[in-house]
Design an enzyme around this catalytic site. Sequence first.
Site, PDB file in Angstrom:
ATOM      1  N   GLU A 116      56.322  35.480  72.965  1.00 35.44           N
ATOM      2  CA  GLU A 116      56.023  35.426  71.536  1.00 35.44           C
ATOM      3  C   GLU A 116      56.898  36.502  70.891  1.00 35.44           C
ATOM      4  OE1 GLU A 116      52.602  36.229  68.189  1.00 35.44           O
ATOM      5  OE2 GLU A 116      52.909  37.530  69.893  1.00 35.44           O
TER       6      GLU A 116
ATOM      7  N   ASP B 104      52.494  38.404  74.872  1.00 35.46           N
ATOM      8  CA  ASP B 104      52.131  38.642  73.482  1.00 35.46           C
ATOM      9  C   ASP B 104      52.941  39.773  72.876  1.00 35.46           C
ATOM     10  OD1 ASP B 104      50.153  38.216  71.249  1.00 35.46           O
ATOM     11  OD2 ASP B 104      49.728  40.321  71.688  1.00 35.46           O
TER      12      ASP B 104
END
Length: 793
Positions: free
Chosen positions: A515, A462
């Site tokens: 990401e 993330d």
Amino acid sequence: MTARPSSRNSSDPDVPKRPADTEPRHEQPAPAAPRPRAGGSHGVRAAHPLADGDRERLLSGAHHDPHGLLGAHSVRGGLELRVLRPYARAVTVLSKGLRAELHEDGDGFFSGVLPLRTAPEYQLLVAYGSDGDVDETVADSESEAEAEGTHEIEVQDPYRFLPSLGELDLHLIGEGRHEELWNALGAQPMAHQGVTGTRFTVWAPNARGVRVAGDFNYWDGTGYPMRSLGSTGVWELFLPGVSEGALYKFDITRPDGSHTMRADPMARRTEVPPANASIVTESHHVWHDEEWMAHRGDVPVHESPFSVYEVHLASWRPGLTYRQLAVQLPAYVKDLGFTHVELMPVAEHPFGGSWGYQVTGFYAPTSRMGTPDDFRFLVDALHRAGIGVLVDWVPAHFPKDDWALAEFDGRSLYEHEDPARAAHPDWGTLEFDYGRKEVRNFLVANATYWCEEFHIDGLRVDAVASMLYLDYSREHGEWTPNEHGGRENLDAVAFLQEMNATVYRRCPGVITVAEESTAWDGVTRATHHVGPGGFGGLGFGLKWNMGWMHDSLGYVSHEPVHRKFHHNEMTFSMVYAYSENYVLPISHDEVVHGKQALVSKMPGDWWQQRANHRAYLGFMWAHPGKQLLFMGQEFAQGAEWSEGHGPDWWLLDPSYSAEADHRGVRHLVGDLNAVYGATPALWQRDTEPEGFAWVDGDAAEDNVFAFLRYDASGTPLLAISHFSPVVRHEYRLGVPDSVQAWTEVLNTDAARYGGSDVLNPDPLKPESVPSHGRRASIQLTLPPLATLWLRPA
């Protein structure tokens, strides 16, 4: 990455007997003051008194070497034995042929010199007041006796044991290279010197002292100081008799002498939030996914079908445990044909509204749905159903809760010592200090931990962009350039490269996914290949294509009459499609916080919205790259997702929904995955330019996109997406002249999916009519707001 709510903070009082958020299992009366007692038994001489400094440091929890003073030590004339047992009335040493009562020295100290040359294996018989003021540490033998107003318990002395952590472990920790850190730090049930118990270890280099407090000692760690193991900053204590299920924390004496009660950073199990104590645990799960694990890496993911269903476990079916999910989730995902699930963060987090993205227990699956073994059971069930498991992993930041990692031992430790670099500007959290070797080790080992201990098949990392740039969300003057004058966070780059290299080396078949929302060069390039920017690749296997997501959603949100002015938003992705290995994500971030659910982004009435939704999914599944779809979007849920109630499953109820409504969209997703998996042209050459060719990328007036996909043998698939609400008859497209006839294998306008059923039922034979730069062409009917897939008949 979307801004996430701050985690809920809790504030423990300094050195509480019982932290407010961590109650002991059984309430007990307040301990009574110890009664004076006459000298010890016959043959036990008085020991030399402790120096005032040592005594004070032991009582205040600020001694680095309690084992040097407590326990048994050879002295002139015998064996000196000293015990610290707060609230005890008497302590007697028991061994083979020996029963000797120690002298009481006050403040919970008991000591004596026994007429022995060497230390035998011994136990302590500790007497407390009969009103229940007992240290409840469980011992090898739980013989208890009531005698004349006392309550006795037989226990092992923790201070008779040698260090339970080896020199190699300490060396690797000191080097920041312990790849199995979870086996060295934290709470580890074990047998040590022939006695069962739990080894407690914690890294706290700035602490003046550390003690273990838990439900086994009424959350009073006074009698359980840990020893410092050299220059590593590691503290250790083996507690005999403490076993699986015990609750504990570390009572840390800060450099200024104040105390803080902290959860274990390496805890592998925690209490259910908002309680936050750590729990001693060990795994008893027997895996049954041998076949999956042996073959998951047979074909590289870039050359394999990879269709991902993103799930927030706590809200997918609210109230289900891991084991209940193991019955329902694999069956549902298998029926839809997805190859993988991606679980939003499962590591422990205090605030459910953060969706798991503000982690306090990096090594503990959230206890909201069960134990770590229950989570293993869920992964095992998914594997046995042929479904891979990815988890979201969050090494970019952590919350400021004062019982967790923030200023863990009284100073910046896991966070950067520079406050400007420690504070995350967007989420009210702290950023890790990637330049500190022990912190980097904590995170790299954590990545392998999830893959090795829980058989996870992939990590979706993330907020990578927030790690890579020193100026991320910071204005001029709020950040300091790196040593080369640039804005790249060199420490974070090195950390990500080390993490990826370690995971791929240790865990065959695992994939890492970034990401990352910028144009950073080489996110999915190998770490040893240096790019134009002078950096080696970051080493990820795949990268989320945030540009494709943003542009394509922008296009379909326009009314069809205006789409011709935005045609390039759908074609631009092919300009850079092979710069990285991409995943096309329609994730949770796109269906919350006012962004609307996928179907609700579409213009028009309800029929047109669903038709746009279906056509978009068909375009997405045919586009080069892997697919990811968030739960609820597979049946065109109209409401935004909420972690409070999850998907609107009632929409699939036959009493509410016609077969062609929400259930029709779900049928489409199942068929998309089925045809996709059976058609290598759609995935085998995702990362090769030769696997794609435009037929017509310029039909802006018609809102049409037509392209070919090729598998490794050259067999094509023709995909046509038509984003206008009209039927186009006899629409001509150039095709390869090597194909004798084309058959429609998928049409998102089929009645089964809720469409108008405008189909091309018969094989389409090419004509020798040049079109789109090709010698042959076909004429077909384009349904309204639909995607067609055709392949050689």
